[in-house]
Motif scaffolding. Structure first.
Motif, PDB file in Angstrom:
ATOM      1  N   SER A  50     -44.551   9.028 -61.669  1.00 51.65           N
ATOM      2  CA  SER A  50     -44.670  10.177 -62.556  1.00 51.65           C
ATOM      3  C   SER A  50     -44.036   9.932 -63.917  1.00 51.65           C
ATOM      4  CB  SER A  50     -44.037  11.413 -61.903  1.00 51.65           C
ATOM      5  OG  SER A  50     -42.651  11.202 -61.753  1.00 51.65           O
ATOM      6  N   ASP A  51     -43.114   8.980 -64.018  1.00 56.71           N
ATOM      7  CA  ASP A  51     -42.473   8.734 -65.309  1.00 56.71           C
ATOM      8  C   ASP A  51     -43.367   7.933 -66.251  1.00 56.71           C
ATOM      9  OD1 ASP A  51     -42.390   6.410 -63.898  1.00 56.71           O
ATOM     10  OD2 ASP A  51     -40.314   5.925 -64.389  1.00 56.71           O
ATOM     11  N   ARG A  52     -44.407   7.401 -65.728  1.00 58.12           N
ATOM     12  CA  ARG A  52     -45.330   6.599 -66.529  1.00 58.12           C
ATOM     13  C   ARG A  52     -46.281   7.524 -67.285  1.00 58.12           C
ATOM     14  NH1 ARG A  52     -49.885   3.065 -63.771  1.00 58.12           N
ATOM     15  NH2 ARG A  52     -49.787   4.917 -62.510  1.00 58.12           N
ATOM     16  N   GLN A  53     -46.599   7.186 -68.511  1.00 57.08           N
ATOM     17  CA  GLN A  53     -47.531   7.978 -69.309  1.00 57.08           C
ATOM     18  C   GLN A  53     -48.952   7.684 -68.860  1.00 57.08           C
ATOM     19  OE1 GLN A  53     -46.948  10.070 -71.992  1.00 57.08           O
ATOM     20  NE2 GLN A  53     -44.723   9.926 -71.735  1.00 57.08           N
ATOM     21  N   ARG A  54     -49.656   8.694 -68.416  1.00 56.18           N
ATOM     22  CA  ARG A  54     -51.015   8.472 -67.947  1.00 56.18           C
ATOM     23  C   ARG A  54     -52.049   8.653 -69.052  1.00 56.18           C
ATOM     24  NH1 ARG A  54     -51.718   9.006 -61.979  1.00 56.18           N
ATOM     25  NH2 ARG A  54     -49.625   9.071 -61.199  1.00 56.18           N
ATOM     26  N   PHE A  55     -51.730   9.491 -70.017  1.00 60.57           N
ATOM     27  CA  PHE A  55     -52.671   9.755 -71.086  1.00 60.57           C
ATOM     28  C   PHE A  55     -52.029   9.444 -72.440  1.00 60.57           C
ATOM     29  CE2 PHE A  55     -53.637  12.693 -67.616  1.00 60.57           C
ATOM     30  CZ  PHE A  55     -54.948  12.327 -67.355  1.00 60.57           C
ATOM     31  N   VAL A  56     -52.851   9.078 -73.356  1.00 64.66           N
ATOM     32  CA  VAL A  56     -52.372   8.806 -74.710  1.00 64.66           C
ATOM     33  C   VAL A  56     -52.190  10.124 -75.419  1.00 64.66           C
ATOM     34  CG1 VAL A  56     -52.970   7.669 -76.885  1.00 64.66           C
ATOM     35  CG2 VAL A  56     -53.645   6.638 -74.712  1.00 64.66           C
ATOM     36  N   HIS A  57     -51.107  10.235 -76.184  1.00 61.48           N
ATOM     37  CA  HIS A  57     -50.855  11.469 -76.923  1.00 61.48           C
ATOM     38  C   HIS A  57     -51.895  11.650 -78.019  1.00 61.48           C
ATOM     39  CE1 HIS A  57     -47.039  12.466 -75.090  1.00 61.48           C
ATOM     40  NE2 HIS A  57     -46.745  11.172 -75.116  1.00 61.48           N
ATOM     41  N   ALA A  58     -52.289  12.882 -78.213  1.00 63.92           N
ATOM     42  CA  ALA A  58     -53.261  13.205 -79.264  1.00 63.92           C
ATOM     43  C   ALA A  58     -52.592  13.066 -80.630  1.00 63.92           C
ATOM     44  CB  ALA A  58     -53.799  14.612 -79.102  1.00 63.92           C
ATOM     45  N   ALA A  59     -53.377  12.634 -81.599  1.00 59.75           N
ATOM     46  CA  ALA A  59     -52.820  12.432 -82.951  1.00 59.75           C
ATOM     47  C   ALA A  59     -52.614  13.728 -83.680  1.00 59.75           C
ATOM     48  CB  ALA A  59     -53.743  11.552 -83.764  1.00 59.75           C
TER      49      ALA A  59
END
Length: 59
Positions: A50-59
């Motif tokens: 769960s600590d891993r980022q699954r999605f890229v943050h929106a700009a």
């Protein structure tokens, strides 16, 4: 004397039955505990990601 012997036999039989039921109860309890800890172990391995980022943050 005969009734005393029968009473002793019945007492021994009841003690054996109680021991068998206690052993069965302990086995069920241990099985449930093992199943529950296995389930928690599975959940922990899944939640470790769960600590891993699954999605890229929106700009």
């Amino acid at each position: 004397m005969y009734e005393y012997e029968l009473q002793k036999i019945m007492q021994a039989e009841l003690i054996r039955r109680a021991d068998a039921e206690r052993l069965a109860r302990e086995a069920r309890r241990a099985g449930r505990a093992a199943h529950g800890s296995a389930r928690k172990e599975r959940e922990r391995t899944v939640s470790a990601d769960s600590d891993r980022q699954r999605f890229v943050h929106a700009a």
